[in-house]
Scaffold this active site. Structure first.
Site, PDB file in Angstrom:
ATOM      1  N   GLY A   1     -30.665 -12.712  10.378  1.00 56.63           N
ATOM      2  CA  GLY A   1     -30.392 -13.117  11.895  1.00 56.63           C
ATOM      3  C   GLY A   1     -29.677 -14.543  12.074  1.00 56.63           C
ATOM      4  O   GLY A   1     -28.961 -15.198  11.478  1.00 56.63           O
ATOM      5  N   SER A   2     -30.762 -15.112  13.157  1.00 54.96           N
ATOM      6  CA  SER A   2     -30.314 -16.511  13.485  1.00 54.96           C
ATOM      7  C   SER A   2     -30.387 -17.655  12.491  1.00 54.96           C
ATOM      8  O   SER A   2     -29.721 -18.740  12.725  1.00 54.96           O
ATOM      9  CB  SER A   2     -31.376 -16.923  14.742  1.00 54.96           C
ATOM     10  OG  SER A   2     -31.269 -16.099  15.681  1.00 54.96           O
ATOM     11  N   THR A   3     -31.146 -17.332  11.462  1.00 56.03           N
ATOM     12  CA  THR A   3     -31.245 -18.442  10.223  1.00 56.03           C
ATOM     13  C   THR A   3     -29.787 -18.591   9.852  1.00 56.03           C
ATOM     14  O   THR A   3     -29.530 -19.909   9.159  1.00 56.03           O
ATOM     15  CB  THR A   3     -32.070 -18.286   9.040  1.00 56.03           C
ATOM     16  OG1 THR A   3     -31.745 -17.084   8.592  1.00 56.03           O
ATOM     17  CG2 THR A   3     -33.525 -17.946   9.700  1.00 56.03           C
ATOM     18  N   VAL A   4     -28.772 -17.529  10.025  1.00 57.40           N
ATOM     19  CA  VAL A   4     -27.372 -18.166   9.415  1.00 57.40           C
ATOM     20  C   VAL A   4     -26.509 -18.827  10.308  1.00 57.40           C
ATOM     21  O   VAL A   4     -25.333 -19.384   9.934  1.00 57.40           O
ATOM     22  CB  VAL A   4     -26.610 -16.882   8.801  1.00 57.40           C
ATOM     23  CG1 VAL A   4     -27.399 -16.084   7.729  1.00 57.40           C
ATOM     24  CG2 VAL A   4     -26.350 -15.964  10.208  1.00 57.40           C
ATOM     25  N   LYS A   5     -27.029 -18.946  11.540  1.00 58.76           N
ATOM     26  CA  LYS A   5     -26.255 -19.610  12.555  1.00 58.76           C
ATOM     27  C   LYS A   5     -25.641 -21.005  12.273  1.00 58.76           C
ATOM     28  O   LYS A   5     -24.475 -21.275  12.579  1.00 58.76           O
ATOM     29  CB  LYS A   5     -27.008 -19.565  13.847  1.00 58.76           C
ATOM     30  CG  LYS A   5     -26.904 -18.336  14.885  1.00 58.76           C
ATOM     31  CD  LYS A   5     -27.700 -18.204  16.042  1.00 58.76           C
ATOM     32  CE  LYS A   5     -27.760 -16.981  16.229  1.00 58.76           C
ATOM     33  NZ  LYS A   5     -28.857 -16.599  17.426  1.00 58.76           N
TER      34      LYS A   5
END
Ligand code: 59J
Length: 575
Positions: free
Chosen positions: A291-295
């Site tokens: 999820g958002s941790t790869v943004k």
């Protein structure tokens, strides 16, 4: 009658006498021949039927943490056994034996009598060598000792998943014990003894070959951090009534894994009630959508194309973005955002628009270069590689979802490694579960250092600025950067669940001279909230605070002291 006949036939008597003499002479000659000429051969043959080699158990190598704290040790034990038939021969010594074994006399007698017809029974298993020797020194006939080793895990459940365990024969079954079994296992020695026809030991002759002990293994983990991580993760799971969790901490400069914990866990010293759930080293064998941790990596990819700068803006409108029949949504409205704002708001819409602008390949390449979808090289038993999908033709929906963290799967270790690359000025240094004693390779430069530093600055804003969602990850005395994530879990029948979440936090500290990267995964928090910024970020803050202090990392965010106040306080104290 015979005498008479003999006398009657003296020639017959002489013939018999002659033959008797001849036979006696032949036997004597044979005896003399065997004794004089074949003595050596026959002695060897006799010995071969009585001499035996028995193995001397080899000491299995100790597993320690990076500071030499024991994590797995083999302690020598002495198992005492008896031949009950031999014991029967001298009952006067039973009382002495019972006393030496610290057994009630009546119990020992009962056991000897119950086994009277056998020629083997255990007297006491796994005694301390001192105690066992004291018994053997009494030289009670029929009492024997057998050297054995037993593996103990001093850190117990705190390092159980990583260290693993051996079976009763000290062969590695799980974890490091399995992965490094050959290294840890020694080579048994040989001892020559004389045994009788039944195989009972009569005499100990000599050590023919010494046992070669197994080799030591120093892991990269720091047991102090391991304890801290274990405790903080467990507390968060209890507070939010979550199902499971993992925490990974990495030294960004060396790639050494400093801590790796999971819940639920198990006690490796008592495995009678082991469940498969408790045994999973989730940090390495479970994959999930990050999820958002790869943004931050999608942002780094955008900066890498030169089409985007930190000041570039994206309009997220009302927080929805249609791609064909899909609608991408933000949880809250963002409006016009610069790239720092995109990470602070964690806008799925903005990341999707950026990804569609640069195309899938820069995003894919960035994710691949920081280790997603790739073998970590740790070769931990059961470790997963995860999946970074490669499409021949990237559709818009696939491009967008990859960029905001869905459609790929990673382990907690891979995610922590990716943040370590970001914190190591864009250099990808291979991970290690063993303490690195030589100077570590510089690693491969996979992100332009200028870009990694820009992204680190954005991650700092996520934690330190209002509305970034990472405030609970703050560490007193240090500047830290990180990113929360809250991801709906995949449903069993396909699609996403509506009420099961994974709460995540990933980050690096200190910002000025990064040393530690950490990832926290909390599976299905069910009470008191489920956002990564609420559930996982506080664990990051507390564990990182302890880690930076224990590793003597220089604080980069101390309030400037006013000397007069210090002097005043000192004088006040003495007055
Ligand atoms: C979300 C998703 C699922 C997969 C959405 C979480 C998608 C999506 C299809 C609604 C809870 C929720 C590919 S939210 O991680 O956007 O960490 O503090 O699970 O969006 O399109 O009720 N995180 N999370 N999305 N899916 N697919 C935010 C955000 C994130 C927060 C809060 C609130 C999602 C700020 C998540 C956090 O950054």
């Amino acid at each position: 009658m015979i005498g008479l006949q003999g006398i009657n036939h003296p020639w017959r008597f002489r013939i018999i006498l002659f033959f008797l003499f001849a036979m006696g002479a032949a036997i004597a000659a044979r005896i003399a021949y065997l004794h004089v000429f074949h003595h050596e051969f026959l002695a060897e043959q006799g010995d071969a039927r009585a001499l035996r080699y028995i193995p001397i158990p080899a000491h299995r190598g100790v597993i320690t943490d990076r500071n030499g704290e024991p994590l797995a040790v083999s302690t020598p034990v002495l198992t005492l056994w008896a031949n009950p038939k031999e014991l029967q021969a001298d009952k006067t010594r039973w009382e002495e034996l019972a006393l030496a074994l610290e057994l009630p006399k009546a119990e020992l007698i009962k056991r000897i009598e119950n086994n009277a017809a056998r020629d083997f029974m255990y007297l006491a298993r796994g005694l301390t060598p001192e105690h066992g020797q004291r018994v053997l020194e009494r030289k009670i006939s029929g009492v024997y000792g057998k050297e054995e080793f037993r593996r103990f895990y001093p850190a117990g459940e705190v390092a159980a998943h990583l260290v693993g365990f051996t079976n009763i024969d000290e062969h590695g079954q799980e974890g490091i014990e399995l992965a490094f079994d050959e290294w840890l296992t020694g080579v048994p020695g040989k001892r020559q003894v004389i045994k009788d026809r039944r195989g009972d030991l009569i005499r100990d002759l000599q050590v023919k070959e010494n046992a070669k002990p197994g080799k030591q293994l120093a892991l990269s983990i720091d047991l102090r951090l391991q304890y801290l991580a274990h405790r903080e993760l467990r507390n968060a799971l209890l507070e939010f009534e979550a199902k499971a969790g993992s925490l990974v901490m990495i030294d960004v400069r060396t790639g050494e894994i400093l801590a790796m914990v999971n819940h639920p866990t198990f006690n490796p010293n008592n495995r009678r009630h082991l469940t498969p759930q408790a045994m999973r080293n989730r940090a390495m064998i479970d994959v999930f959508e990050p999820g958002s941790t790869v943004k931050p990596f999608s942002i780094a990819a955008a900066l890498g194309t030169g089409r985007w700068t930190p000041e570039s803006t994206v309009d997220t409108g009302n927080g929805t973005f249609r791609i064909g029949r899909y609608t991408i949504r933000d949880v809250s409205r963002g409006g016009l955002l610069d790239l720092t704002g995109v990470l602070k708001k964690s806008s799925n819409v903005a990341i999707s628009k950026i990804a569609l602008d640069i195309g899938a390949m820069p995003v894919y390449n960035m994710m691949q270069s920081v280790g997603f979808g790739a073998d970590t090289g740790l070769s931990f038993p059961g470790e997963r590689v995860g999946q970074l999908p490669m499409h021949r033709k990237w559709g818009e929906a696939e491009t967008a979802t990859l960029a905001y963290g869905y459609g790929l799967s990673v382990t907690a270790v891979q995610l922590a490694h990716a943040y370590a690359v970001l914190g190591n000025q864009g250099r990808n240094v291979p991970l290690s579960l063993l303490r690195q004693d030589q100077t570590v390779a510089a690693g491969e430069q996979v992100i332009d250092p200028k870009i990694s530093s820009q992204v680190m600055g954005m991650l700092q804003a996520v934690v330190e600025e209002a509305g970034g969602g990472g405030a609970r990850a703050q560490v007193p005395g240090y500047h830290v950067g990180g990113k929360s994530g809250t991801a709906k879990k995949l449903a069993v029948g396909g699609g996403y669940t509506e009420s099961s979440y994974r709460s995540l936090f990933a980050g690096v500290a200190p910002i000025d001279n990064p040393r530690v990267a950490a990832v926290i995964v909390i599976d299905e928090p069910s009470k008191g909230g489920y956002y990564g910024g609420l559930v996982a970020a506080p664990v990051f803050g507390r564990v990182m605070a302890g880690a930076l202090r224990m590793l003597n990392v220089r604080p980069d965010n101390l309030p400037t002291e006013t000397p007069t106040a210090v002097v005043g306080a000192t004088q006040g104290g003495r007055g």
